[in-house]
Design a protein around this motif. Sequence first.
Motif, PDB file in Angstrom:
ATOM      1  N   TYR A  41       5.180 -22.334  -9.520  1.00 61.26           N
ATOM      2  CA  TYR A  41       4.284 -22.197  -8.361  1.00 61.26           C
ATOM      3  C   TYR A  41       5.066 -21.806  -7.108  1.00 61.26           C
ATOM      4  N   SER A  42       6.229 -22.413  -6.887  1.00 64.31           N
ATOM      5  CA  SER A  42       7.011 -22.160  -5.667  1.00 64.31           C
ATOM      6  C   SER A  42       7.519 -20.720  -5.611  1.00 64.31           C
ATOM      7  N   VAL A  43       7.955 -20.172  -6.758  1.00 64.52           N
ATOM      8  CA  VAL A  43       8.447 -18.793  -6.784  1.00 64.52           C
ATOM      9  C   VAL A  43       7.300 -17.812  -6.548  1.00 64.52           C
ATOM     10  N   LEU A  44       6.146 -18.064  -7.160  1.00 70.94           N
ATOM     11  CA  LEU A  44       4.979 -17.207  -6.946  1.00 70.94           C
ATOM     12  C   LEU A  44       4.502 -17.291  -5.497  1.00 70.94           C
ATOM     13  N   PHE A  45       4.610 -18.472  -4.911  1.00 74.75           N
ATOM     14  CA  PHE A  45       4.247 -18.649  -3.500  1.00 74.75           C
ATOM     15  C   PHE A  45       5.154 -17.800  -2.612  1.00 74.75           C
ATOM     16  N   LEU A  46       6.451 -17.790  -2.935  1.00 72.21           N
ATOM     17  CA  LEU A  46       7.413 -16.979  -2.180  1.00 72.21           C
ATOM     18  C   LEU A  46       7.064 -15.496  -2.285  1.00 72.21           C
ATOM     19  N   ALA A  47       6.738 -15.036  -3.490  1.00 69.75           N
ATOM     20  CA  ALA A  47       6.396 -13.625  -3.693  1.00 69.75           C
ATOM     21  C   ALA A  47       5.157 -13.239  -2.887  1.00 69.75           C
ATOM     22  N   ARG A  48       4.155 -14.115  -2.909  1.00 70.32           N
ATOM     23  CA  ARG A  48       2.907 -13.837  -2.189  1.00 70.32           C
ATOM     24  C   ARG A  48       3.144 -13.811  -0.682  1.00 70.32           C
ATOM     25  N   ALA A  49       3.938 -14.751  -0.175  1.00 70.50           N
ATOM     26  CA  ALA A  49       4.221 -14.803   1.259  1.00 70.50           C
ATOM     27  C   ALA A  49       5.038 -13.591   1.696  1.00 70.50           C
ATOM     28  N   LEU A  50       6.010 -13.194   0.874  1.00 71.16           N
ATOM     29  CA  LEU A  50       6.846 -12.041   1.191  1.00 71.16           C
ATOM     30  C   LEU A  50       6.012 -10.769   1.263  1.00 71.16           C
ATOM     31  N   GLN A  51       5.013 -10.678   0.408  1.00 74.00           N
ATOM     32  CA  GLN A  51       4.136  -9.511   0.436  1.00 74.00           C
ATOM     33  C   GLN A  51       3.432  -9.376   1.777  1.00 74.00           C
ATOM     34  N   GLY A  52       3.166 -10.515   2.435  1.00 74.87           N
ATOM     35  CA  GLY A  52       2.503 -10.485   3.732  1.00 74.87           C
ATOM     36  C   GLY A  52       3.288  -9.721   4.781  1.00 74.87           C
ATOM     37  N   VAL A  53       4.629  -9.867   4.761  1.00 75.43           N
ATOM     38  CA  VAL A  53       5.467  -9.135   5.711  1.00 75.43           C
ATOM     39  C   VAL A  53       5.383  -7.637   5.439  1.00 75.43           C
ATOM     40  N   GLY A  54       5.489  -7.273   4.145  1.00 72.47           N
ATOM     41  CA  GLY A  54       5.395  -5.855   3.790  1.00 72.47           C
ATOM     42  C   GLY A  54       4.048  -5.247   4.124  1.00 72.47           C
ATOM     43  N   SER A  55       2.981  -6.004   3.912  1.00 71.03           N
ATOM     44  CA  SER A  55       1.639  -5.509   4.215  1.00 71.03           C
ATOM     45  C   SER A  55       1.457  -5.268   5.706  1.00 71.03           C
ATOM     46  N   ALA A  56       1.987  -6.161   6.527  1.00 69.65           N
ATOM     47  CA  ALA A  56       1.887  -5.985   7.980  1.00 69.65           C
ATOM     48  C   ALA A  56       2.575  -4.689   8.406  1.00 69.65           C
ATOM     49  N   CYS A  57       3.754  -4.435   7.849  1.00 71.11           N
ATOM     50  CA  CYS A  57       4.486  -3.212   8.184  1.00 71.11           C
ATOM     51  C   CYS A  57       3.713  -1.968   7.753  1.00 71.11           C
ATOM     52  N   SER A  58       3.212  -1.967   6.517  1.00 76.58           N
ATOM     53  CA  SER A  58       2.528  -0.789   5.972  1.00 76.58           C
ATOM     54  C   SER A  58       1.204  -0.517   6.676  1.00 76.58           C
ATOM     55  N   THR A  59       0.395  -1.565   6.873  1.00 74.80           N
ATOM     56  CA  THR A  59      -0.949  -1.366   7.425  1.00 74.80           C
ATOM     57  C   THR A  59      -0.912  -0.975   8.892  1.00 74.80           C
ATOM     58  N   VAL A  60      -0.154  -1.705   9.705  1.00 77.71           N
ATOM     59  CA  VAL A  60      -0.089  -1.405  11.138  1.00 77.71           C
ATOM     60  C   VAL A  60       0.507  -0.023  11.368  1.00 77.71           C
ATOM     61  N   SER A  61       1.617   0.277  10.681  1.00 72.41           N
ATOM     62  CA  SER A  61       2.266   1.579  10.843  1.00 72.41           C
ATOM     63  C   SER A  61       1.379   2.702  10.317  1.00 72.41           C
ATOM     64  N   GLY A  62       0.752   2.474   9.154  1.00 72.96           N
ATOM     65  CA  GLY A  62      -0.077   3.510   8.548  1.00 72.96           C
ATOM     66  C   GLY A  62      -1.276   3.867   9.409  1.00 72.96           C
ATOM     67  N   MET A  63      -2.005   2.849   9.884  1.00 76.30           N
ATOM     68  CA  MET A  63      -3.182   3.111  10.715  1.00 76.30           C
ATOM     69  C   MET A  63      -2.791   3.716  12.067  1.00 76.30           C
ATOM     70  N   GLY A  64      -1.693   3.250  12.639  1.00 77.55           N
ATOM     71  CA  GLY A  64      -1.216   3.829  13.893  1.00 77.55           C
ATOM     72  C   GLY A  64      -0.814   5.283  13.724  1.00 77.55           C
ATOM     73  N   MET A  65      -0.173   5.584  12.606  1.00 86.66           N
ATOM     74  CA  MET A  65       0.243   6.946  12.307  1.00 86.66           C
ATOM     75  C   MET A  65      -0.959   7.878  12.177  1.00 86.66           C
ATOM     76  N   LEU A  66      -2.013   7.409  11.502  1.00 83.66           N
ATOM     77  CA  LEU A  66      -3.220   8.222  11.348  1.00 83.66           C
ATOM     78  C   LEU A  66      -3.930   8.427  12.684  1.00 83.66           C
ATOM     79  N   ALA A  67      -4.010   7.372  13.490  1.00 79.68           N
ATOM     80  CA  ALA A  67      -4.650   7.494  14.803  1.00 79.68           C
ATOM     81  C   ALA A  67      -3.917   8.510  15.677  1.00 79.68           C
ATOM     82  N   GLU A  68      -2.593   8.564  15.541  1.00 78.35           N
ATOM     83  CA  GLU A  68      -1.789   9.504  16.320  1.00 78.35           C
ATOM     84  C   GLU A  68      -1.926  10.928  15.787  1.00 78.35           C
ATOM     85  N   ARG A  69      -1.936  11.097  14.456  1.00 81.00           N
ATOM     86  CA  ARG A  69      -1.998  12.433  13.850  1.00 81.00           C
ATOM     87  C   ARG A  69      -3.407  13.030  13.904  1.00 81.00           C
ATOM     88  N   TYR A  70      -4.427  12.188  14.002  1.00 82.68           N
ATOM     89  CA  TYR A  70      -5.822  12.659  14.058  1.00 82.68           C
ATOM     90  C   TYR A  70      -6.430  12.251  15.402  1.00 82.68           C
TER      91      TYR A  70
END
Length: 478
Positions: free
Chosen positions: A160-189
């Motif tokens: 459970y603890s290792v899976l919890f770590l994986a899930r929490a770590l994904q949150g950091v990656g998702s924040a980077c991808s989503t914020v950057s991706g949507m900002g990039m589209l708003a700028e390009r369009y």
Amino acid sequence: MDLPKTATSMDGWLQRCRESRKLVLIIVAIALLLDNMLLTTVVPIIPEFLYDIQHPNAPLTKELPSYSSSILNKTGSDTESSNGNETSLEVRLQVQERHNALMHETVEVGVLFASKAFVQLLSNPIVGPLTHRIGYSVPMFAGFFIMFLSTLIFAFGRSYSVLFLARALQGVGSACSTVSGMGMLAERYPDDEERGNAMGIALGGLALGVLIGPPFGGVMYEFVGKTAPFLILSVLALGDGCLQLLVLQPGVKQQEVEPPSLKELVSDPYIIIAAGAITFANTGIAMLEPSLPIWMMDTMKADRWKQGVTFLPASISYLIGTNLFGPLGHRMGRWLAAMLGLVIIGVSLLMIPMARSINHLIIPNAGLGFAIGMVDSSMMPELGYLVDIRHSAVYGSVYAIGDFAFCLGFAIGPALSGTLVNSIGFEWMLFGDAILCFLYAPVMYFLRSPPTKEEKKSLIGEKSSVRYINYQNDEEEE
């Protein structure tokens, strides 16, 4: 002489790729697709996997005699009238024990699922302003790398603890991808209508990930094993990373326009209303992620693949809703699309507890997914529009708020799901969320004609290339 010509033509082709808005849109859509595939692939896997590692001698695959929820309602006189009194009592105790264990596990699974959203919540206020300083490409690539690492941990995690770590770590990656991706589209369009269409397509990638994830996870876990789906996702993530290196060429790029502060955006009531709609729209489906598979196991004796497939109608209709209301929301009014979406979400949530088989879940889940698509594809471009007319055309922080709102729903939903199921029951949990959606829907009227910020009207024409058609002003001039 042929080699220099070949090299020149290759350089020209690469340069055209790097200048292509459509290719950037594809990269963002793929990033959202893979992130949400990982997000939802675990939905049919984790509940049973955790139960089995905690009960190695009595896994869920082990059949109990006459295992159904109806046996819990039998009276003592029923069993006393038969010759198998002791056997029947033992079966009832086993059924009750498994039922209690599943209800208790709802809390653990809810916390595990919510950890990603909570970490993403904390990361968004950092990533948003960071994009103003270094641009969108570096955080975007960081999101890929972190997601790749998280996927490998999921593949080989056995506790459970290792899976919890994986899930929490994904949150950091998702924040980077989503914020950057949507900002990039708003700028390009910069055109408002084109931006809505582009974000609808990008959210379609998100929807496709949500669509593929649960059945993909359920089928692979059933017939291949837990590790296989995550290894496949890690290979796909590597492909996305290579595409980012080729096209985006991650590097530091500062914004030329003075960005609005995060505090200034959070203080804007219209931005908060739009963000609130995203939160309320996604809370219901977030509550269902950990609780619906367990409720189906408990009341329907649903197999693994059924637990994954049950989210399929919601995912398909979300894909349709985002692509349809990207352009349609601009025409009919995004406030109206979001208002109708919230009402449909409430009705769908009321219908789900009435289901007695997986077939009964098709219509309410489809309505739920379609309506969430209406809200998301309307409010994401609306956030960019509000920044353009009320602040300045720099989008990192406003999409940090948008992603924060999205994650808030997926943090509150799973975190409260287990507690609410145990305290008031699965049915009343969904009834309560439906009422909240009905109450928030009329608030969307305030976005019908948001006022521009008088002192910044001139800056819109000077520092932003955004083009808007103000039909109301044209009518006044006539």
